[in-house]
Design a protein around this motif. Structure first.
Motif, mmCIF file in Angstrom:
data_model
loop_
_atom_site.group_PDB
_atom_site.id
_atom_site.type_symbol
_atom_site.label_atom_id
_atom_site.label_comp_id
_atom_site.label_asym_id
_atom_site.label_seq_id
_atom_site.Cartn_x
_atom_site.Cartn_y
_atom_site.Cartn_z
ATOM 1 N N VAL A 51 0.849 -1.195 0.000
ATOM 2 C CA VAL A 51 0.000 0.000 0.000
ATOM 3 C C VAL A 51 0.880 1.238 0.000
ATOM 4 C CG1 VAL A 51 -1.861 -1.171 1.242
ATOM 5 C CG2 VAL A 51 -0.136 0.100 2.527
ATOM 6 N N ARG A 52 0.230 2.385 -0.075
ATOM 7 C CA ARG A 52 0.935 3.647 0.074
ATOM 8 C C ARG A 52 0.020 4.623 0.791
ATOM 9 N NH1 ARG A 52 0.357 7.021 -5.024
ATOM 10 N NH2 ARG A 52 -1.416 6.074 -6.051
ATOM 11 N N LEU A 53 0.605 5.644 1.353
ATOM 12 C CA LEU A 53 -0.151 6.677 2.049
ATOM 13 C C LEU A 53 -0.327 7.856 1.106
ATOM 14 C CD1 LEU A 53 1.626 6.641 5.534
ATOM 15 C CD2 LEU A 53 -0.381 5.350 4.803
ATOM 16 N N VAL A 54 -1.570 8.239 0.881
ATOM 17 C CA VAL A 54 -1.877 9.365 -0.006
ATOM 18 C C VAL A 54 -2.887 10.263 0.697
ATOM 19 C CG1 VAL A 54 -2.841 10.056 -2.233
ATOM 20 C CG2 VAL A 54 -1.491 7.963 -2.069
ATOM 21 N N ASN A 55 -2.487 11.481 0.981
ATOM 22 C CA ASN A 55 -3.371 12.463 1.605
ATOM 23 C C ASN A 55 -4.052 11.905 2.850
ATOM 24 O OD1 ASN A 55 -2.780 14.368 -0.404
ATOM 25 N ND2 ASN A 55 -4.351 13.500 -1.741
#
Length: 161
Positions: A51-55
């Motif tokens: 996953v990634r962290l976006v906003n």
């Protein structure tokens, strides 16, 4: 009139979907986790999601070339439901980067479900938080070895007390 109604429905659907992307998934089934985190690798006893962290949200990493912002979540199950998630930063990189305070804050915010995280003292001395509804506990373990192939981790799990 119809265009205005369709636009309002679209905004409503987006508002309903955003919290689902942002919330913790402890207690979810594997199909629910795949719906939020994307595809997973079965590692025998655990599922790995990239996953990634976006906003301030945790979103699937598929299609993203920016691996600096990627995280791996190892999910452990109690029966059919997830009971623990272990977050590590950029685990596909041999020189694993440590989780930053901003990473931890973002992950905990995504896992708050309208609750607050309160710092608690534990005998081990590890940085630990208890969610205000007492359902979840989070624990941070930094990379103390200094080795490139070691990583700091944030564990979020059901509170057994």
């Amino acid at each position: 009139m119809i265009l205005h109604l369709a636009k309002n429905i679209g905004i409503g659907v987006a508002l309903v979907m955003c919290p689902m992307l942002a919330q913790a998934n402890i207690g979810d089934t594997l199909p629910q986790l795949r719906g939020r985190y994307g595809s997973a690798k079965d590692m025998g006893g655990q599922m790995l999601f990239e996953v990634r962290l976006v906003n301030g949200r945790i979103v699937p990493a598929r299609g993203s070339a920016d691996t600096q912002d990627h995280f791996t979540i190892a999910v452990y199950f109690d029966g059919d439901h997830s009971a623990m998630e272990v977050f590590t930063r950029n685990t596909s990189d041999p020189a694993k980067a440590n989780l930053t305070q901003a990473d931890i804050d973002t992950i905990l915010a995504a896992a708050n479900e309208g609750q607050t995280w309160n710092s608690v003292q534990v005998a081990s001395g590890r940085t630990t938080w208890l969610r205000s509804d007492n359902k979840l506990i989070a624990r941070f373990s930094p990379n103390k070895s200094g080795k490139e192939d070691d990583a700091s981790v944030l564990v979020i799990m059901l509170n057994s007390k």
